[in-house]
Write a protein that holds these residues in place. Structure first.
Motif, PDB file in Angstrom:
ATOM      1  N   TYR A 158       0.823  -1.206   0.000  1.00  0.00           N
ATOM      2  CA  TYR A 158       0.000   0.000   0.000  1.00  0.00           C
ATOM      3  C   TYR A 158       0.859   1.259   0.000  1.00  0.00           C
ATOM      4  N   GLY A 162       1.046   3.766  -3.103  1.00  0.00           N
ATOM      5  CA  GLY A 162       0.563   5.115  -2.844  1.00  0.00           C
ATOM      6  C   GLY A 162       1.544   6.182  -3.295  1.00  0.00           C
ATOM      7  N   ARG A 169       1.559   2.231 -11.268  1.00  0.00           N
ATOM      8  CA  ARG A 169       0.769   1.292 -10.479  1.00  0.00           C
ATOM      9  C   ARG A 169       0.398   0.055 -11.286  1.00  0.00           C
ATOM     10  N   TYR A 218      -8.175  -1.175  -8.033  1.00  0.00           N
ATOM     11  CA  TYR A 218      -7.344  -0.633  -6.957  1.00  0.00           C
ATOM     12  C   TYR A 218      -6.284   0.319  -7.492  1.00  0.00           C
ATOM     13  N   SER A 219      -5.646  -0.066  -8.609  1.00  0.00           N
ATOM     14  CA  SER A 219      -4.605   0.780  -9.182  1.00  0.00           C
ATOM     15  C   SER A 219      -5.168   2.118  -9.635  1.00  0.00           C
ATOM     16  N   ALA A 222      -6.070   4.111  -6.317  1.00  0.00           N
ATOM     17  CA  ALA A 222      -4.924   4.520  -5.512  1.00  0.00           C
ATOM     18  C   ALA A 222      -4.375   5.887  -5.911  1.00  0.00           C
ATOM     19  N   CYS A 225      -6.685   7.899  -3.555  1.00  0.00           N
ATOM     20  CA  CYS A 225      -6.842   7.432  -2.177  1.00  0.00           C
ATOM     21  C   CYS A 225      -5.473   7.185  -1.558  1.00  0.00           C
ATOM     22  N   PRO A 227      -2.769   5.524   1.261  1.00  0.00           N
ATOM     23  CA  PRO A 227      -2.693   4.142   1.732  1.00  0.00           C
ATOM     24  C   PRO A 227      -3.719   3.779   2.794  1.00  0.00           C
ATOM     25  N   CYS A 230      -7.313   3.419   1.381  1.00  0.00           N
ATOM     26  CA  CYS A 230      -7.489   2.171   0.632  1.00  0.00           C
ATOM     27  C   CYS A 230      -7.645   0.982   1.572  1.00  0.00           C
TER      28      CYS A 230
END
Length: 288
Positions: A158, A162, A169, A218-219, A222, A225, A227, A230
């Motif tokens: 994370y 981040g 990412r 997620y990528s 991120a 967001c 760490p 997330c």
């Protein structure tokens, strides 16, 4: 739709898809390292297809390599834990990740987290612990160690993700899939996994829908967001896991699980609301 709001939605969908891991891992009668390897093979193909569609360049640098290695080790350790201990133990112990984020960030980067961040992390972890309080069995020492290792690796993942750029990412995600694939591949030749419809179909589902697509989401998320955001939103995963257990195994959550669920949901909601009051809920500078 605000980019920050979209990122939250993507993390919620991501965590929901992550939550189906335990069901399908248990369905596959293979060595845990083989499952991790083959799952990452299909996940890697999924991520690579997305990179091709978006015409991103594959970037190799310190950030992508670090994030990718952490990610691959997280995948491998988590699947191994699921095979060596209970699914509840694996999820609870892996979600020590928020604590590792705080520790790593403080030790390595000298970051100062706001009081609300630390309180939210502690409340979230306490809620998850209560959620499985009546199911956290003793024994399973090796599996528990793998699960704790997965939490540490996830915390590092994370942090590294981040600090990466958007295209980095996706490169890191691809490196992560490749890392897990390589780690587990030798076991595919030494354990002779059973090749039949159920395990093969389960592996494809795990690779594409439980790992590949969620890590694309997620990528993307991120980028907006931090760490901790997330991780806290990712806590939806262990909350949904018992729902699938109830639907497919008929197991009902106990009173501790219900109380833990309320604590986690309230913690995440309050943390996001307070963060939004000061700035933007997913402002990447909020953890500085």
């Amino acid at each position: 739709m605000k980019k920050e709001t979209r990122a939250i939605i993507e993390m919620i969908v991501c965590a929901s898809l992550w939550s189906i891991a335990g069901i399908f891992i248990k369905l596959i009668p293979w060595n845990g390292f083989v499952i991790s390897s083959m799952r990452s093979l299909f996940a890697g193909i999924t991520v690579l297809a997305y990179i091709g569609i978006k015409r991103y360049k594959i970037i190799l640098n310190k950030r992508t390599l670090a994030a990718g290695l952490f990610m691959g080790c997280t995948y491998t350790a988590f699947v191994a834990a699921n095979k060596l201990t209970t699914a509840a133990n694996s999820i609870v112990l892996q979600f020590t990740a928020p604590l590792f984020v705080v520790i790593f960030s403080a030790v390595l980067f000298g970051q100062r987290f706001k009081r609300r961040d630390i309180i939210a992390v502690l409340c979230t972890f306490a809620g998850i612990a209560m959620f499985f309080l009546d199911k956290l069995d003793g024994g399973y020492m090796l599996g528990n160690i793998f699960a704790i290792a997965a939490g540490a690796f996830m915390g590092g993942m994370y942090i590294a993700m981040g600090r990466a750029e958007n295209t980095e990412r996706f490169s890191a995600a691809l490196i992560g899939q490749l890392t897990a694939f390589v780690i587990g591949l030798p076991f595919a030749f030494t354990t002779a996994p059973e090749i039949s419809v159920t395990p093969v179909l389960s592996i494809i589902i795990l690779g594409v829908f439980q790992l590949g697509i969620p890590y694309i989401l997620y990528s993307r998320a991120a980028e907006y967001c931090p760490p901790l955001a997330c991780i806290l939103l990712g806590a939806i995963e262990p909350l949904l896991n018992p729902v699938w257990v109830l639907l497919f195994d008929g197991e009902k959550p106990g009173i501790f699980a219900l109380i833990g669920g309320v604590i986690v949901i309230a913690s995440v909601t309050a943390w996001c609301a307070l963060g939004n009051k000061d700035s933007e809920v997913c402002n990447a500078d909020d953890t500085a």
